[in-house]
Write an enzyme that holds these catalytic residues in place. Structure first.
Site, PDB file in Angstrom:
ATOM      1  N   THR A 820       0.817  -1.220   0.000  1.00  0.00           N
ATOM      2  CA  THR A 820       0.000   0.000   0.000  1.00  0.00           C
ATOM      3  C   THR A 820       0.850   1.270   0.000  1.00  0.00           C
ATOM      4  O   THR A 820       0.404   2.299  -0.508  1.00  0.00           O
ATOM      5  CB  THR A 820      -0.934   0.002   1.216  1.00  0.00           C
ATOM      6  OG1 THR A 820      -0.145  -0.074   2.420  1.00  0.00           O
ATOM      7  CG2 THR A 820      -1.894  -1.165   1.163  1.00  0.00           C
ATOM      8  N   CYS A 821       2.035   1.212   0.564  1.00  0.00           N
ATOM      9  CA  CYS A 821       2.887   2.411   0.589  1.00  0.00           C
ATOM     10  C   CYS A 821       3.244   2.870  -0.813  1.00  0.00           C
ATOM     11  O   CYS A 821       3.408   4.073  -1.062  1.00  0.00           O
ATOM     12  CB  CYS A 821       4.165   2.134   1.374  1.00  0.00           C
ATOM     13  SG  CYS A 821       3.891   1.778   3.115  1.00  0.00           S
ATOM     14  N   PHE A 822       3.384   1.903  -1.719  1.00  0.00           N
ATOM     15  CA  PHE A 822       3.830   2.218  -3.082  1.00  0.00           C
ATOM     16  C   PHE A 822       2.718   2.051  -4.114  1.00  0.00           C
ATOM     17  O   PHE A 822       2.981   2.075  -5.312  1.00  0.00           O
ATOM     18  CB  PHE A 822       5.013   1.327  -3.447  1.00  0.00           C
ATOM     19  CG  PHE A 822       6.119   1.356  -2.438  1.00  0.00           C
ATOM     20  CD1 PHE A 822       6.932   2.473  -2.324  1.00  0.00           C
ATOM     21  CD2 PHE A 822       6.338   0.297  -1.579  1.00  0.00           C
ATOM     22  CE1 PHE A 822       7.955   2.514  -1.387  1.00  0.00           C
ATOM     23  CE2 PHE A 822       7.355   0.332  -0.638  1.00  0.00           C
ATOM     24  CZ  PHE A 822       8.161   1.446  -0.535  1.00  0.00           C
TER      25      PHE A 822
END
Length: 855
Positions: A820-822
């Site tokens: 989810t961060c990327f």
């Protein structure tokens, strides 16, 4: 004069503070009264005659005699060779009278003679008369005079001849720069009077003129020496000496500006350095307050010069995409010089209002010319900028149609010029209305400039006061610059480790008791017993904690009956002893969510938003918060007056409320229970009722929420400015995000692939499956993929990054995973659309998609 007479008179000289020679024959500018401690006269600007003119014909003989008058009845008769220097004469006078050379000034034909000049160069004739003028040993600044004399002597030596190289056994000769540094280092810092006298020595001796003369030399080393020396004086005046001494330094900087503008021109780099320094000093000067201070007449030539340059540059910035447009230094200096002029005129207009044209003969005696010319500058620059804004609209429209269109670099200074024109417009009758009408007509271009070029360091209040000329994108940009900027360095951010099972309580502890500087740097968090961290986890935390804060079961906020997304503070929140601390915590969380640009899916009701912005609440504002009360109040106001006066309502200025299980009567005004509502006071009654329900009863809650918000922004004033800069609908978009259903086409347009190609079967199947999902399933999938449940109002283009689909080599039996961060979604090459559909059906279930694979 005999030596005995010389000694006898010398004692009388030294008893006085100053000595004057031949008062009746000296020019008025060179005279000094005995009871003053005035400095020697300021000689005319220095100029060196052509060397060819300095011939022996100046003297009738090789040796000449001349007279030096030192008192009205005493004269020295001196004889010397015409090739001798003025310094030789000074030394002769010292040997006869004992007056130190450093305290002597020789005047011939109204001009001060310089030490390094010869009698021939000064054109001193046989039997000529010279006057001796100077200060005595009691002068406060003998060293200053000596240093300045040395500086000027060295300048003339450099100008006449290239100095010989230093001998190997002797120390290197002093330079103009080193002598000047010595002079500046001796400037008294604690005593303004002494500092003024010290610096006045530099000005009175024509040292600025000598330096400019050297700067204009055809010999490059001389030019460089003068350039370094002048810059050193300028930089020391601005950066080394304390700001309270600017009033003493400014006249010298002004003199440099005048001399350089005449000698080198206003495009000269050194002149621009001096002008910018003068502009920086003006801010700290009381312009025109004292007779000896810098006045409007000194400053306005800079305004005129810079306005003409800006006008020319605005035209050029429209004609060429390669032209850089108005320079930052020019715009900054223009503003610096306009401000004191505008302030002085504003002071004049305080009691008679804005200036009206034509000016009456007796009006504006002090600044009539400046008032007229400043108005002409306003009209000219506003007209040019109106054309520039039109050009921007054309270019932006062309760029929208063709991505190849290049935008002009010169646009970046337009906002700063517009800001100053807005300030000038307030001086003149009707000018402000004209200004904002033109901005309204060029709204699209103005908003483009705001979004593209407005910076955090700029002041934007002038725009926020006229929100009607802005759009949502511009207002959002200005509001976001009030919030702190998230720092990239994780070690500076506030770290949190939260247990999901105690989410609200632990989040409260981490946020409520944190150092404010670390919160303003940003947040970095993890959930306990989970490997995931980073921006994706932070987005999830914001969603979860805001759901908890605004959950009506926690009694902090109430949801509007007709729109459950809208909230306002609960008057009964005091059932929790810590409720005010939690409102402070809530304000911090919302400010942090906005700072991190995360949509949390909630919005504030209008009554809450308006109070945060410092506005009053009216009947129409409560429509969503309490539809029943709104309807009742409308009926009271619309009833027949006769029926109301017959007490058909049966109301008094009181209200019955339930508090902690018991009912209590609240008076809406003093002795309210005895005041009957009638047709004359029913408006007041309705206003009092609204004030009680939506202001008084939640005042503490609103205050503490606002304080928590202000903790992040840094001040209550900025907190209020933040909400005032927005419309209620703007905050809805920023907090909740897009109201539209997720567009599959927009989603697809902002997705890239790694390992897959857009033409692969698995990609075709994927988008077909997404297209068949319900709106809620798409939200769950988006959250699984990015930890984003609510898109920005701009859709996928408003996200910080594009989305990515990665091909994995894992077993077909495994479910998709995400980073989810990327913004990465990962899945293997499923063999069939049925297999893929089955896997995605599982992860788009709410209880799975919101807690699985977020690493």
């Amino acid at each position: 004069m005999s030596s005995s007479l010389s000694k006898r008179k010398l004692d009388d000289y030294y008893a006085d503070d100053s000595f004057i020679i031949d008062m009746n024959t000296l020019p008025a500018a060179a005279r000094m009264r005995k009871d003053q401690t005035a400095l020697p006269p300021s000689p005319p600007p220095l100029s060196l005659p052509p060397r060819s003119s300095l011939t022996e014909s100046t003297c009738s003989l090789n040796s000449i005699q001349f007279f030096v008058r030192i008192l009205s009845d005493h004269t020295l008769v001196l004889k010397t060779d015409c090739s001798g220097t003025i310094k030789d004469i000074h030394q002769q006078i010292e040997s006869i009278t004992g007056i130190p050379v450093s305290e002597q000034r020789l005047i011939y034909r109204g001009k001060q003679l310089q030490w390094e000049q010869t009698l021939a160069e000064c054109k001193i004739q046989n039997d000529a008369g010279l006057q001796l003028v100077g200060r005595m040993r009691s002068t406060e600044h003998p060293q200053a005079w000596q240093l300045v004399n040395d500086i000027i002597f060295l300048i003339f030596q450099l100008y006449k001849d290239t100095p010989p190289p230093p001998l190997p056994d002797l120390p290197p000769p002093k330079t103009v720069k080193s002598l000047l540094a010595d002079f500046l280092s001796r400037t008294p810092r604690a005593n303004s009077h002494k500092a003024s006298g010290h610096l006045q020595v530099f000005l009175s001796s024509s040292a600025p003129a000598a330096l400019v003369m050297l700067y204009m030399s055809s010999h490059k080393p001389n030019r460089d020496a003068a350039n370094e020396a002048i810059k050193q004086f300028i930089e020391s005046s601005k950066n080394v000496l304390p700001k309270h001494m600017y009033c003493q330094c400014a006249p010298i900087v002004l003199e440099f500006c005048k001399l350089l503008s005449r000698a080198a021109g206003t495009d000269d780099p050194l002149y621009n350095v001096c002008r910018s320094t003068m502009g920086a000093m003006v801010e700290f000067l009381e312009v025109g307050v004292k007779k000896e201070s810098i006045g409007v007449h000194d400053i306005f030539p800079f305004v005129s010069q810079l306005a003409a340059k800006l006008s020319q540059d605005l035209v050029l910035s429209m004609e060429s995409s390669s032209f850089v447009g108005p320079l930052l230094s020019d715009v900054r200096d223009f503003t610096a010089f306009v401000v004191p002029v505008r302030n002085k005129i504003m002071l004049e207009t305080t009691f008679c209002g804005p200036v009206k044209f034509p000016l009456s003969e007796q009006s504006w005696v002090c600044y009539g010319k400046e008032i007229i010319f400043l108005h002409e500058i306003f009209i000219d620059l506003l007209g040019k900028l109106e054309d520039c804004l039109g050009k921007i609209e054309e270019q932006v429209d062309m760029r929208a149609k063709s991505d190849g269109q290049t935008l002009f670099f010169g646009w970046c200074q337009y906002l700063a010029i517009l800001k100053e024109l807005n300030s000038i417009s307030k001086l003149y009758d009707g000018a402000e209305e004209v200004f904002w009408e033109k901005m309204k007509q060029k709204k699209d271009a103005l908003c483009y400039l705001i979004v593209r070029f407005a910076k955090r360091s700029d002041e934007h209040q002038w725009i926020l006061e006229h929100k009607e000329v802005t759009n949502f994108e511009a207002r959002k940009h200005l509001a976001m610059m009030i919030l702190p900027e998230v720092k990239d360095e994780y070690d500076e951010q506030h770290e949190m480790l939260i247990d999901r099972s105690h989410l609200l309580a632990e989040s409260f502890e981490y946020i409520a008791h944190a150092e404010l500087d670390s919160l303003r740097a940003g947040l970095f968090m993890e959930f306990k017993n989970e490997e995931a961290n980073g921006p994706g986890v932070l987005r999830e935390w914001f969603l979860l904690v805001c759901q908890a804060i605004f959950n009506p079961q926690n009694a902090l906020f109430l949801a509007c009956p007709n729109d459950r997304r809208r909230f306002f503070p609960n008057p009964a929140s005091k059932v929790d002893p810590l409720h005010l601390e939690y409102f402070n915590f809530s304000g911090r969380v919302i400010a942090l969510a906005l700072m991190h640009k995360i949509q949390v899916g909630i919005v504030f009701d209008r009554v809450f938003f308006l109070q945060l912005a410092g506005h009053d609440i009216s009947l129409e504002d409560i429509r969503d918060a309490d539809p029943c009360l709104y309807s009742s109040c409308k009926q009271i106001l619309e009833m027949d007056p006769v029926a109301v006066d017959q007490d058909a309502l049966g109301l008094t200025f009181s209200h019955e409320v339930e508090q902690l299980g018991s009912r209590k009567v609240i008076e809406l005004c003093p002795d309210g229970t005895s005041i009957i509502v009638n047709s004359k006071n029913r408006n007041e009654y309705v206003d009092s009722l609204i004030q009680h329900y939506f202001v008084t009863s939640i005042a503490d809650q609103v205050t503490n929420f606002a304080q928590g918000f202000a903790d992040i922004i840094s001040s209550p004033q900025l907190q209020r400015s933040f909400f005032q800069s927005l419309n209620p609908e703007d905050l809805d978009f920023m907090l909740h995000g897009s109201e539209s259903e997720i567009s599959v086409e927009d989603w697809k347009a902002h997705t890239e692939y790694n390992g897959y190609k857009e033409t692969d079967l698995q990609i075709s199947w994927f988008w077909k499956i997404v297209g068949q999902m319900t709106a809620e399933q798409r939200k769950v999938l988006l959250f699984f993929w990015t930890s984003i449940k609510y898109l920005p109002v701009e859709g996928f283009s408003g996200l910080a990054s594009r989305l990515y689909i990665y091909k994995t080599s894992e077993s077909y039996d495994l479910l998709p995973s995400s980073h989810t961060c990327f913004y990465r979604l990962c899945f293997p090459a499923y063999p069939s659309i049925a297999d893929m559909q089955d896997r995605f059906r599982i992860i788009t279930q709410e209880h799975v998609g919101c807690s699985f694979g977020t690493w």
